[in-house]
Design a protein around this motif. Structure first.
Motif, mmCIF file in Angstrom:
data_model
loop_
_atom_site.group_PDB
_atom_site.id
_atom_site.type_symbol
_atom_site.label_atom_id
_atom_site.label_comp_id
_atom_site.label_asym_id
_atom_site.label_seq_id
_atom_site.Cartn_x
_atom_site.Cartn_y
_atom_site.Cartn_z
ATOM 1 N N SER A 277 0.814 -1.212 0.000
ATOM 2 C CA SER A 277 0.000 0.000 0.000
ATOM 3 C C SER A 277 0.851 1.267 0.000
ATOM 4 N N GLN A 278 2.108 1.130 0.371
ATOM 5 C CA GLN A 278 3.004 2.281 0.400
ATOM 6 C C GLN A 278 3.668 2.535 -0.950
ATOM 7 N N THR A 279 3.371 1.686 -1.947
ATOM 8 C CA THR A 279 3.941 1.867 -3.285
ATOM 9 C C THR A 279 2.899 2.477 -4.211
ATOM 10 N N GLU A 280 3.378 2.953 -5.357
ATOM 11 C CA GLU A 280 2.481 3.592 -6.321
ATOM 12 C C GLU A 280 1.816 2.593 -7.253
ATOM 13 N N ILE A 281 2.313 1.376 -7.293
ATOM 14 C CA ILE A 281 1.795 0.427 -8.290
ATOM 15 C C ILE A 281 0.638 -0.417 -7.753
ATOM 16 N N GLY A 292 -13.273 -2.018 -7.771
ATOM 17 C CA GLY A 292 -13.268 -2.689 -6.476
ATOM 18 C C GLY A 292 -12.109 -3.641 -6.286
ATOM 19 N N CYS A 293 -11.381 -3.959 -7.355
ATOM 20 C CA CYS A 293 -10.236 -4.880 -7.261
ATOM 21 C C CYS A 293 -8.962 -4.120 -6.886
ATOM 22 N N TRP A 294 -8.120 -4.767 -6.090
ATOM 23 C CA TRP A 294 -6.775 -4.256 -5.847
ATOM 24 C C TRP A 294 -5.844 -4.910 -6.871
ATOM 25 N N ILE A 295 -5.090 -4.062 -7.588
ATOM 26 C CA ILE A 295 -4.274 -4.578 -8.686
ATOM 27 C C ILE A 295 -2.847 -4.061 -8.588
ATOM 28 N N LEU A 296 -1.951 -4.767 -9.272
ATOM 29 C CA LEU A 296 -0.605 -4.259 -9.513
ATOM 30 C C LEU A 296 -0.645 -3.512 -10.832
ATOM 31 N N LYS A 313 -6.162 -10.764 -15.640
ATOM 32 C CA LYS A 313 -6.516 -11.403 -14.371
ATOM 33 C C LYS A 313 -5.304 -11.602 -13.475
ATOM 34 N N ASP A 314 -4.110 -11.741 -14.068
ATOM 35 C CA ASP A 314 -2.930 -12.004 -13.269
ATOM 36 C C ASP A 314 -2.490 -10.802 -12.442
ATOM 37 N N LYS A 315 -2.898 -9.602 -12.865
ATOM 38 C CA LYS A 315 -2.509 -8.407 -12.129
ATOM 39 C C LYS A 315 -3.443 -8.141 -10.959
ATOM 40 N N VAL A 316 -4.575 -8.774 -10.923
ATOM 41 C CA VAL A 316 -5.506 -8.600 -9.809
ATOM 42 C C VAL A 316 -4.993 -9.394 -8.605
ATOM 43 N N LEU A 317 -4.826 -8.709 -7.461
ATOM 44 C CA LEU A 317 -4.384 -9.389 -6.246
ATOM 45 C C LEU A 317 -5.547 -9.670 -5.306
ATOM 46 N N VAL A 318 -6.497 -8.731 -5.238
ATOM 47 C CA VAL A 318 -7.697 -8.942 -4.428
ATOM 48 C C VAL A 318 -8.908 -8.647 -5.305
ATOM 49 N N LYS A 388 8.090 -10.789 -9.007
ATOM 50 C CA LYS A 388 9.326 -10.024 -9.164
ATOM 51 C C LYS A 388 9.047 -8.524 -9.133
ATOM 52 N N GLN A 389 8.001 -8.117 -9.851
ATOM 53 C CA GLN A 389 7.662 -6.702 -9.920
ATOM 54 C C GLN A 389 7.318 -6.160 -8.536
ATOM 55 N N ALA A 390 6.596 -6.942 -7.756
ATOM 56 C CA ALA A 390 6.236 -6.512 -6.405
ATOM 57 C C ALA A 390 7.482 -6.352 -5.536
ATOM 58 N N LEU A 391 8.410 -7.307 -5.627
ATOM 59 C CA LEU A 391 9.655 -7.207 -4.860
ATOM 60 C C LEU A 391 10.437 -5.952 -5.247
ATOM 61 N N GLN A 392 10.511 -5.687 -6.546
ATOM 62 C CA GLN A 392 11.234 -4.503 -7.013
ATOM 63 C C GLN A 392 10.556 -3.225 -6.531
ATOM 64 N N ALA A 393 9.237 -3.189 -6.616
ATOM 65 C CA ALA A 393 8.502 -1.988 -6.192
ATOM 66 C C ALA A 393 8.683 -1.718 -4.703
ATOM 67 N N LEU A 394 8.890 -2.763 -3.927
ATOM 68 C CA LEU A 394 9.081 -2.620 -2.487
ATOM 69 C C LEU A 394 10.529 -2.297 -2.121
ATOM 70 N N GLY A 395 11.389 -2.181 -3.136
ATOM 71 C CA GLY A 395 12.786 -1.848 -2.890
ATOM 72 C C GLY A 395 13.688 -3.035 -2.659
ATOM 73 N N PHE A 396 13.175 -4.239 -2.950
ATOM 74 C CA PHE A 396 13.964 -5.457 -2.752
ATOM 75 C C PHE A 396 14.494 -5.963 -4.097
ATOM 76 N N GLY A 397 15.264 -5.115 -4.753
ATOM 77 C CA GLY A 397 15.782 -5.463 -6.076
ATOM 78 C C GLY A 397 16.704 -6.663 -6.074
ATOM 79 N N ALA A 398 17.558 -6.768 -5.036
ATOM 80 C CA ALA A 398 18.491 -7.900 -4.971
ATOM 81 C C ALA A 398 17.724 -9.213 -4.862
ATOM 82 N N GLN A 399 16.663 -9.205 -4.074
ATOM 83 C CA GLN A 399 15.857 -10.424 -3.929
ATOM 84 C C GLN A 399 15.107 -10.743 -5.217
ATOM 85 N N ALA A 400 14.640 -9.705 -5.915
ATOM 86 C CA ALA A 400 13.972 -9.939 -7.199
ATOM 87 C C ALA A 400 14.927 -10.599 -8.180
#
Length: 696
Positions: A277-281, A292-296, A313-318, A388-400
């Motif tokens: 929720s703290q990211t823009e994506i 009503g859907c939460w998406i990346l 459909k793959d971008k929908v998380l909730v 991978k995209q979620a990890l990168q957006a959260l600042g975890f590039g090395a883990q991605a």
């Protein structure tokens, strides 16, 4: 590692030449090294001189000459290179001193960065709603082989099996159990659910309003209490027990079962949601069909019409109804895998040595990986990219970057196999997809039973490996030997073949060599020829023909090369006694026994190697490089290709170079070469998860 030693020596030589010529320091040199197909062009060859023509401002041939001179002056790669030649337009061809290699090979090590890290490998991860089919088995075999490869190269490996006990498939099976009457004989619960799953999907087609049952059950499963949730828990638990037991029959084990429900109940998704929720994506749509859907949210340049339509459909998380998608829970799971959530599971023992996540239990050091490997078929490529995209957006590039998706092609049925299962093949397709919803596929238990029965009914000698073990090994190798991206068109007849590039061929090659060594030990008696030579003529006793193939049925590189009759090996000069003119009884004992040279000692090599001996030595020398490549590229089929080539070259050596005929030094050398073959092929079989039989 031999290639690394040669590359490092070439780099040092280039550096010294650059200093001598007064040329500014050359950037990191990429020394390409290859093993020429023909030994006439060297055991190793490099084109480094051609790469340096411009920076050193000299002709490639001149540079090659300088490099060769420097290599020789510095000791010819620790004495491993016997001679070096320059060939136009600037190749450097190196010929190894194989005696020196044999004495040094025990000291070769993998590159320092090859291992040492903790890797989580997730594989199998079959929906817990019915029995497994052959397509699922390919995943498990690939994953287990990668586990073995990574462990063999020094990694600490933790094996996960992810259990989606909150998914549509389990909900459908529960809906079927509650609403579809079904009779019939079923040995296992998973087989019963196989039919129930197909029946409920037929019901959905006939009564569309029944689909609402799935949604209601999904909600009940996620809430985790009440009758429906407990039924789902019992169904999933029993089927997972059957899956685990089934895979154990293939030598496949796990360290941890991770239940999707645990991710939800332990609050992993709540923590992941807060971070996202703290990211823009990560946004909630307010209009359109995803309202009503939460998406990346995807970058504008990636949102092409085709991509948007195919992967929406793959971008929908909730979903708008509050139900989480698989991708949402997978993001939370991967944050935990890398130790990025301030949460952990509780662990209890599911079976001996196998742990499971849950709401109660003890704290254990699972997770916190340096690398993560997910074995999932190519159809899941986009969801994996979303993680991978979620990890990168959260600042975890090395883990991605440390998250690796091992994609592979699906398994379909050949027309003959499909027809045998009663599928309509009148369309004339080249292959027929398996479908759990339609109940179409080959259950793993059915496949093993069919192959076991076939082997048992055709083998004359029932000693050695059991027919079941041969069957599972043959299936396992069949599913591993193809390139990962290849779609396997499964055919019963082809899978049961015992010639050519098959698991049976490799196991027989190993057994053949071991039998030679065992006979030598027996013939050596008290003289201590432990693990040494034997008669070349004992082939008939364990001929692969006992599984139903005659010599004429087997191709040039087939198992028939090892399945010859006594008269077929007459050229090796071995008599009926199994010892031969120069047998172990005369020359295999005393000074040259394996008991002396087999523990670090190396026999004297012949001044001129036979072509088959040299070819086998060259292949043996590539084992470490092959293992390292497979671990870096995550390609178990690389090991299959190597092992098949090694077995074929041993076949040629066995035919062309009678192990027990000749002078004392020749016999001793060939016994050592045979032992080196069994040691190396044995390591390859271990990595592939195949048995190492003393006899078939």
């Amino acid at each position: 590692m031999l290639s690394e030693l040669i590359q490092e020596s070439l780099k040092q030589s280039v550096h010294k030449i650059a200093l001598t010529l007064g040329v500014p320091a050359i950037a990191e040199v990429n020394v390409a090294l290859e093993q020429p197909a023909s030994a006439d062009h060297g055991d190793y060859s490099s084109n480094i001189a051609m790469q340096l023509a411009r920076p050193l401002r000299k002709a490639p041939l001149a540079i090659a000459g300088l490099i060769v001179a420097e290599l020789e002056a510095s000791g010819s790669v620790h004495g491993l290179v016997l001679r070096t030649e320059v060939a136009g337009p600037g190749f450097i061809n190196m010929y190894l001193d194989w005696q020196a290699w044999a004495r040094s090979k025990g000291s070769f090590t993998l590159p320092q960065h090859a291992g040492g890290s903790k890797v989580i490998v997730e594989h199998t991860s079959v929906n817990p709603n019915k029995s497994m089919h052959i397509g699922h088995l390919r995943n498990s075999c690939i994953g287990d082989a990668l586990v073995r490869v990574l462990r063999a190269t020094g990694h600490t490996v933790e094996v996960h099996n992810y259990v989606d006990d909150l998914g549509n498939q389990l909900a459908d099976t529960v809906a079927g159990l509650l609403n579809v009457p079904l009779a019939g004989a079923h040995v296992r619960f998973g087989d019963y659910c196989w039919d129930i799953y197909a029946e409920i999907n037929k019901t959905y087609a006939q009564q569309p309003e029944m689909v609402q049952k799935r949604t209601e059950i999904l909600h009940a499963l996620e809430e985790g209490h009440g009758n429906t949730a407990w039924i789902g828990n019992l169904v999933a638990g029993q089927i997972v027990k059957e899956h685990v037991e089934e895979m154990r029959g293939f030598g496949i084990d796990y360290d941890l079962l991770v239940w999707e429900s645990s991710i939800l109940k332990e609050g992993f998704w709540a923590s992941a949601f807060e971070l996202l929720s703290q990211t823009e994506i990560f946004v909630q749509e307010t209009e359109g069909k995803l309202a009503g859907c939460w998406i990346l949210k995807q970058p504008a340049e990636d949102a092409t019409p085709d991509t948007l339509e195919e992967h929406q459909k793959d971008k929908v998380l909730v979903r708008s109804n509050g139900i989480l998608t698989y991708t949402a829970k997978d993001i939370a799971y991967h944050l935990w895998k890398f130790g990025l959530l301030e949460k952990d599971f509780s662990y209890s023992e599911f079976q001996s040595g196998l742990w499971t996540t849950g709401l109660s239990g003890q704290a254990l050091p699972f997770g916190r990986a340096d690398q993560v490997v997910n074995v999932i078929d190519y159809r899941q490529e986009y969801p994996q990219l979303m993680v991978k995209q979620a990890l990168q957006a959260l600042g975890f590039g090395a883990q991605a970057d440390a998250l690796h998706h091992v994609s592979y092609g699906v398994v379909s049925l050949s027309p003959a196999s499909a027809a045998g299962l009663g599928i309509d093949t009148s369309s004339g397709k080249s292959s027929y997809a398996m479908s759990g919803r339609q109940g179409i596929g080959i259950k793993v238990t059915e496949l093993v039973r069919l192959m076991e029965d076939m082997i048992e009914s055709t083998r004359s000698d029932k000693n050695g490996l059991s027919s079941r073990l041969i069957a599972t090994a043959a299936i396992r190798y069949y599913l591993l030997r193809f390139n990962l991206g290849t779609e396997i068109v499964f055919d019963f007849k082809q899978a049961m073949e015992i010639s050519g590039n098959t698991g049976v061929y490799l196991m027989y090659a190993y057994a053949r060599a071991q039998r030679v060594l065992s006979k030598a030990a027996a013939a050596g008696g008290e003289s201590g020829v432990s693990g040494s030579g034997a008669s070349d003529s004992d082939v008939g006793e364990s001929d692969v023909g006992e599984f139903g193939a005659s010599d004429s049925d087997v191709g040039e590189s087939g198992v028939g090369e090892f399945g010859a009759s006594d008269s077929d090996v007459g050229g090796s000069g071995v008599d009926e006694s199994g010892v031969g003119e120069y047998g172990v009884g005369e020359y295999g004992v005393g000074e040259y026994s394996v008991g002396e040279y087999g523990v670090g000692g190396v026999p004297l090599f012949p001044a001129q190697l036979e072509a088959a001996e040299l070819a086998l030595l060259r292949q043996l020398s590539l084992w470490q490089d092959t293992l390292y490549t497979a671990s870096r590229e995550l390609t178990p089929n690389t090991i299959c290709n190597y092992a098949y080539s090694l077995a074929s070259l041993f076949s040629n050596f066995y035919s062309a170079c009678p192990i027990l005929k000749g002078g004392e030094a020749s016999i001793t050398f060939r016994l050592w070469l045979t032992r080196s073959f069994t040691d190396t092929l044995g390591e390859a079989l271990d990595v592939l998860g195949l048995p190492k039989p003393e006899r078939m």
